[in-house]
Write an enzyme that holds these catalytic residues in place. Structure first.
Site, mmCIF file in Angstrom:
data_model
loop_
_atom_site.group_PDB
_atom_site.id
_atom_site.type_symbol
_atom_site.label_atom_id
_atom_site.label_comp_id
_atom_site.label_asym_id
_atom_site.label_seq_id
_atom_site.Cartn_x
_atom_site.Cartn_y
_atom_site.Cartn_z
ATOM 1 N N ARG A 147 -19.729 119.642 58.820
ATOM 2 C CA ARG A 147 -20.244 119.401 57.481
ATOM 3 C C ARG A 147 -19.281 120.012 56.476
ATOM 4 O O ARG A 147 -18.830 121.141 56.655
ATOM 5 C CB ARG A 147 -21.638 120.038 57.310
ATOM 6 C CG ARG A 147 -22.326 119.629 56.017
ATOM 7 C CD ARG A 147 -23.552 120.443 55.758
ATOM 8 N NE ARG A 147 -23.198 121.794 55.328
ATOM 9 C CZ ARG A 147 -24.101 122.706 54.973
ATOM 10 N NH1 ARG A 147 -25.391 122.439 55.035
ATOM 11 N NH2 ARG A 147 -23.702 123.897 54.575
ATOM 12 N N GLU A 235 -26.409 113.748 53.181
ATOM 13 C CA GLU A 235 -27.727 114.356 53.367
ATOM 14 C C GLU A 235 -28.379 114.738 52.055
ATOM 15 O O GLU A 235 -27.731 115.190 51.123
ATOM 16 C CB GLU A 235 -27.561 115.616 54.228
ATOM 17 C CG GLU A 235 -28.812 116.454 54.384
ATOM 18 C CD GLU A 235 -28.550 117.786 55.018
ATOM 19 O OE1 GLU A 235 -27.430 118.018 55.495
ATOM 20 O OE2 GLU A 235 -29.456 118.631 55.007
ATOM 21 N N GLU A 338 -27.818 120.471 63.771
ATOM 22 C CA GLU A 338 -27.075 121.395 62.915
ATOM 23 C C GLU A 338 -26.979 122.748 63.603
ATOM 24 O O GLU A 338 -27.973 123.241 64.158
ATOM 25 C CB GLU A 338 -27.777 121.544 61.569
ATOM 26 C CG GLU A 338 -27.060 122.475 60.611
ATOM 27 C CD GLU A 338 -27.717 122.509 59.251
ATOM 28 O OE1 GLU A 338 -28.818 121.954 59.096
ATOM 29 O OE2 GLU A 338 -27.116 123.080 58.320
HETATM 30 C C1 CS2 Z 1 -29.172 123.277 54.076
HETATM 31 C C2 CS2 Z 1 -29.881 124.571 54.335
HETATM 32 O O1 CS2 Z 1 -28.347 123.484 56.272
HETATM 33 C C3 CS2 Z 1 -28.702 122.681 55.397
HETATM 34 O O2 CS2 Z 1 -28.689 121.452 55.522
HETATM 35 O O3 CS2 Z 1 -29.882 122.348 53.342
HETATM 36 O O4 CS2 Z 1 -28.891 125.561 54.394
HETATM 37 C C4 CS2 Z 1 -30.915 124.983 53.308
HETATM 38 O O5 CS2 Z 1 -30.295 125.186 52.052
HETATM 39 C C5 CS2 Z 1 -31.581 126.268 53.755
HETATM 40 O O6 CS2 Z 1 -32.088 126.092 55.049
HETATM 41 C C6 CS2 Z 1 -32.705 126.653 52.805
HETATM 42 O O7 CS2 Z 1 -33.341 127.807 53.265
HETATM 43 MG MG MG Z 2 -29.507 120.412 53.986
#
Ligand code: CS2
Ligand code: MG
Length: 401
Positions: A147, A235, A338
């Site tokens: 990402r 996303e 992720e």
């Molecule tokens: C983000 C997250 O990883 C992602 O896709 O959208 O880091 C998100 O900002 C956090 O989980 C919020 O707590």
């Molecule tokens: Mg996110």
């Protein structure tokens, strides 16, 4: 096998995590993640004050019945706090069932349907060069998907980019408001991906998180200009409370769309899935009612050619990562996971069998979820309130971080 005890453990190895531990009369216990970043104690209290008293004495093996009881008995159903609490119970009961039957949860979900679950990690630079350097480093470390986030020139701070002082978000984060310019962001992102794709070539899967900050037409404009760089997904381009916004967005671009880390039930995405307005749903076990409900979302999505790419940032604990690994290895339309890095202190607090090798996530073969929590260590890591930021637009209007 009856539930004899259940306790909520709040600990902060650099950031706050909430864990539910359920103990049965035979001594087998299971754990579940209940972490809702920025609102952790709401879930801790929901569990300890309202859910735990209902669990004592229940049959631990009856996961679906317990899920339905907790969902319906709340009366005020759905929502991030309720569904994170139910998720923690659900994960803990799957953990117990696997331990009791001596088999990993993925085997209870139907067995493996892939060798490994593709993962992506985060390149997050304060400049294009720094971001490209991080992409190269992650690819060299074996990641096949990365990402890409980068600070927009002219802005001081933004989601997905380390702060100027080098600190990431996490423990003790005060409530901050970051300046934001959608126009500067929209002008910049196509140039970022032109540079990154030119640097890494056509093969690596590149992803980007717009983090809820655009309107449908702005996102359509951006998605169209990213098509030549063949992203794996764009996303959270648009906040999804109004699911029809993705109907507009879908009309403008063929860049694959992912949404849903903030979803907590199937109802948050039924129109998106039914109408094919997105390609991936991002719900994670901890926010969407656990493995039990996430499987229902996946099964609903599959006939509509929609896949699952679970959220897995560092603020979701290694317990959720374990649940996602078992879910992902056994679910046909799980596409990618992720892998937000956890600190060394977090890995010490949550010993686990899941691992990432050669760009793929493996759940391990330990009975249950193959993850634990060191309660003695947890007791030395007190909670410290921390906030997620918001943005302020040029005219001072509050926006999404
Ligand atoms: C983000 C997250 O990883 C992602 O896709 O959208 O880091 C998100 O900002 C956090 O989980 C919020 O707590
Ligand atoms: Mg996110």
């Amino acid at each position: 096998m009856k539930i004899e005890d259940a306790r909520v453990i709040v600990a902060s190895p650099g950031r706050n995590y909430v864990t539910l531990k359920i103990v049965t009369d035979g001594g087998i216990y299971g754990i579940g993640d209940a972490t809702l970043n920025g609102r952790e104690l709401a879930v801790a209290s929901y569990l300890s004050e309202h859910v735990v008293p209902l669990l004592i004495g229940r049959e631990a093996m009856n996961i679906e019945d317990t899920w339905q009881l907790l969902y319906r008995s709340a009366y005020w159903r759905r929502g991030p706090v309720t569904m994170a609490a139910i998720a923690a119970v659900d994960m803990a009961l799957w953990d117990i069932k696997g331990k009791e039957l001596g088999t990993p949860v993925w085997n209870l979900l139907g067995g493996r349907c892939r060798d490994g679950l593709l993962v992506y990690s985060h390149a997050s630079g304060r400049s294009v060069d720094q971001t490209i350097e991080q992409v190269h480093t992650l690819i060299a470390a074996g990641y096949r998907a990365v990402r890409v986030q980068c600070l927009v020139p002219g802005l001081e701070a933004m989601y997905g980019v380390p702060r100027a002082d080098g600190a990431g978000d996490g423990k003790g984060l005060p409530f901050v408001e970051n300046d934001w310019s959608s126009q500067a962001y929209l002008r910049f992102v196509p140039t970022l991906f032109a540079a990154v794709r030119d640097a890494v070539g056509p093969k690596p899967a590149l992803l980007h998180d717009a983090h809820h900050r655009l309107t449908p037409t702005q996102a359509g404009w951006l998605g169209k200009r990213l098509e030549d760089f063949q992203l794996f997904w764009l996303e959270d381009a648009v906040p999804a409370e109004w699911q029809d916004g993705y109907k507009i967005l879908r009309h403008h671009t063929t860049t694959p769309l992912a949404v849903g880390e903030v979803f907590n039930t199937i109802f948050d995405c039924d129109r998106l899935v039914r109408n094919g307005w997105v390609d991936y749903i991002r719900a994670a076990p901890v926010h969407a009612g656990g493995i039990t409900h996430l499987r229902k979302i996946a099964d609903y999505a599959a006939p509509h050619h929609v896949k699952i790419g679970c959220h897995g940032a560092g603020d979701l604990s290694p317990v959720t990562m374990a649940a996602a690994a078992h879910f992902g290895i056994a679910t046909y339309n799980a596409a990618i996971q992720e892998h937000g890095e956890h600190s060394a202190a977090t890995h010490r607090l949550f010993p686990h069998h899941w691992s990432v090798t050669d760009g793929y996530l493996q759940p391990g073969d330990a009975p249950g979820l193959g993850v634990d929590i060191d309660e003695d260590l947890a007791g030395q890591l007190p909670y410290e309130r921390a906030y997620l930021p918001v943005t302020r637009l040029e005219d001072g209007t509050v926006g999404d971080w």
